[in-house]
Motif scaffolding. Structure first.
Motif, mmCIF file in Angstrom:
data_model
loop_
_atom_site.group_PDB
_atom_site.id
_atom_site.type_symbol
_atom_site.label_atom_id
_atom_site.label_comp_id
_atom_site.label_asym_id
_atom_site.label_seq_id
_atom_site.Cartn_x
_atom_site.Cartn_y
_atom_site.Cartn_z
ATOM 1 N N SER A 98 0.846 -1.186 0.000
ATOM 2 C CA SER A 98 0.000 0.000 0.000
ATOM 3 C C SER A 98 0.880 1.233 0.000
ATOM 4 O O SER A 98 1.807 1.340 0.805
ATOM 5 C CB SER A 98 -0.918 0.011 1.225
ATOM 6 O OG SER A 98 -1.775 1.132 1.195
ATOM 7 N N TYR A 157 -1.929 5.305 3.727
ATOM 8 C CA TYR A 157 -2.678 4.737 4.840
ATOM 9 C C TYR A 157 -3.774 5.715 5.255
ATOM 10 O O TYR A 157 -3.546 6.923 5.336
ATOM 11 C CB TYR A 157 -1.738 4.433 6.018
ATOM 12 C CG TYR A 157 -0.576 3.584 5.565
ATOM 13 C CD1 TYR A 157 -0.680 2.202 5.515
ATOM 14 C CD2 TYR A 157 0.602 4.175 5.114
ATOM 15 C CE1 TYR A 157 0.357 1.421 5.047
ATOM 16 C CE2 TYR A 157 1.648 3.407 4.641
ATOM 17 C CZ TYR A 157 1.526 2.030 4.608
ATOM 18 O OH TYR A 157 2.550 1.268 4.127
ATOM 19 N N VAL A 158 -4.947 5.172 5.546
ATOM 20 C CA VAL A 158 -6.111 5.992 5.866
ATOM 21 C C VAL A 158 -5.972 6.568 7.276
ATOM 22 O O VAL A 158 -5.616 5.854 8.224
ATOM 23 C CB VAL A 158 -7.397 5.152 5.758
ATOM 24 C CG1 VAL A 158 -8.607 5.961 6.197
ATOM 25 C CG2 VAL A 158 -7.563 4.635 4.330
ATOM 26 N N ASP A 212 -7.569 8.019 10.698
ATOM 27 C CA ASP A 212 -8.800 7.745 11.443
ATOM 28 C C ASP A 212 -9.734 8.951 11.455
ATOM 29 O O ASP A 212 -10.960 8.805 11.536
ATOM 30 C CB ASP A 212 -8.478 7.362 12.893
ATOM 31 C CG ASP A 212 -7.733 6.040 12.983
ATOM 32 O OD1 ASP A 212 -7.824 5.236 12.033
ATOM 33 O OD2 ASP A 212 -7.062 5.820 14.017
#
Length: 442
Positions: free
Chosen positions: A43, A46-47, A49
């Motif tokens: 990936s 990264y997402v 929160d």
């Protein structure tokens, strides 16, 4: 749901042995959904929160990843494992060994500043320091006699920001007294950067002898199988950046208004964090997570492979020394070596498996020997499970002036051997075939 009668998984491996740590450090089974092997995380990003989580990650208030240029969960396993095995505070993996040296030294020296290195280092590193570092305004001087304190003192200037050396120099196995060089660095208030590629932390851990930063071409023995290119920078966590007589403002000063310095925020891991944030992130030599996966898989068998590598190398070095077609074997572990005392002190005579052998007949002898080999691969690279042979004068050192090569001991008949883990009897038989070719032209 975890059962109360099942012991909790171990996540802190600090007190365990080297052999155990090389297999387990960096594993967090509870995060891997039951997968026994830490997964390969492919990936780029990264997402976050939340809105605030994104800000926290960019401020350094969260250790969660932002983008794989700065860090990746797969690569983090290799980083934690390397820091543990070397005894450092933190590690940063990068795209190659050359990238590791570049990142380590660019984090210390800016344009107009200076580095001092021991003279006998890998040819590719000499090219890097003499070409690219010079283009960026960082100059380098070399010390030839590492036991001469006056030579060190004469080479170190007010603008000198680091000393660089190798534990087991490539290709001649001419080991250096690490503690002595570390004492020079401490006397002048500058960090000692040590390339530990050939030795690996299994044979020596430079932090235990006064080094401050360790670099690796992890492509080599640490990965072990020649399948992926990678490098690493490990922070010893003990250099006092604030108290040094030299200024390291990128570590000790705030890089952004209102934000504490890296040293205040990260303490013993501040240097590693700077390498990650302001060198690897900016210049971009990040490691592919696929190669990071290969790296931490390779590390699991490091001690087993190194034992076989070194056992084979010692047997072959002794055998070569007795052959009539051989002029000299440069292996510090041999009793005949002028560096035998250092080899015994630091390595118990087991100075790795990369060394030089000089055959009779000059370049014709080297050609005959190389072309007569069938198990040893004719190729650049070291530290593979497979044995390899290379002629430095026409390859890694071909761009150096004749007088420099002569001073470095790079001669027409000299070959570099990287001894693998094959049967030692088969390897000796193969070398005998090469020497038979040499005998045929003498």
């Amino acid at each position: 749901m975890p059962r109360s009668d099942v012991a909790a998984p171990i996540t802190d491996w600090t007190e365990f042995s080297f052999d155990t740590r090389q297999v387990h450090v960096g594993e967090y089974p509870d995060q891997n959904r039951g997968a026994r092997i830490p997964p390969l995380t492919l990936s780029a990003g990264y997402v976050f929160d939340s809105f605030d989580d994104g800000a926290a990650r960019f401020n350094g208030d969260s250790r969660e990843p932002i983008y794989s240029r700065q860090g990746n969960p797969t690569n983090a396993v290799a980083e934690q494992r390397l820091a543990s095995l070397e005894g450092g505070s933190a590690a940063v993996v990068v795209s190659s060994g050359q990238a590791a040296i570049t990142a380590a030294l660019f984090a210390l020296a800016e344009s107009g500043e200076h580095i001092v290195s021991t003279a006998s280092i890998y040819g590719g590193t000499r090219i890097l320091l003499g070409r690219s570092f010079r283009r960026f305004g960082v100059s380098v001087d070399y010390v030839w006699d590492t036991d001469d304190d006056a030579a060190w003192d004469a080479s170190i200037r007010p603008e000198t920001k680091a000393i660089f050396t190798e534990t087991i120099p490539n290709p001649r196995n001419d080991v250096v007294d690490i503690a002595r060089i570390a004492a020079v660095a401490r006397r002048h208030g500058i960090p000692l950067v040590v390339d530990n590629t050939v030795a690996t932390p299994y044979l020596i851990r430079p932090f235990e002898h006064g080094a401050d930063i360790v670099v690796h071409s992890t492509t080599k023995f640490l990965s072990g199988h020649g399948a992926g290119v990678s490098g690493a920078v490990i922070d010893g966590g003990t250099f006092d950046w604030a108290a040094s007589s030299r200024r390291y403002p990128l570590l000790t000063d705030s890089l952004r208004r209102g934000l504490p310095s890296l040293l205040e925020r990260f303490g013993p891991a501040a240097y590693a964090q700077y390498v990650r944030e302001a060198v690897v992130n900016d210049i971009g030599p990040s490691l592919s997570p696929f190669n990071g996966f290969l790296l931490h898989q390779g590390i699991e068998t490091l001690s087993l492979r190194m034992e076989r590598h070194v056992d084979n190398a010692i047997a072959i070095a002794h055998w070569l020394e007795e052959q009539p077609e051989v002029e000299v074997v440069d292996y510090a572990g041999l009793e005949s070596s002028p560096l035998h005392d250092i080899a015994q002190h630091y390595y118990n005579g087991r100075t790795g498996s990369v060394f030089a052998v000089t055959v009779k007949g000059g370049s014709d002898g080297a050609r005959a020997f190389t072309n007569g080999l069938r198990i040893f691969s004719r190729m650049t690279g070291i530290g593979d499970t497979r044995s390899m042979v290379l002629h430095p004068l026409t390859t890694t050192h071909v761009c150096f002036a004749d007088d420099l090569n002569a001073r470095l001991g790079i001669t027409a008949g000299m070959l570099r051997l990287s001894v693998g883990i094959e049967s030692v009897d088969d390897l000796i038989s193969d070398l005998r075939g090469g020497l038979d070719r040499v005998a045929g032209i003498l």
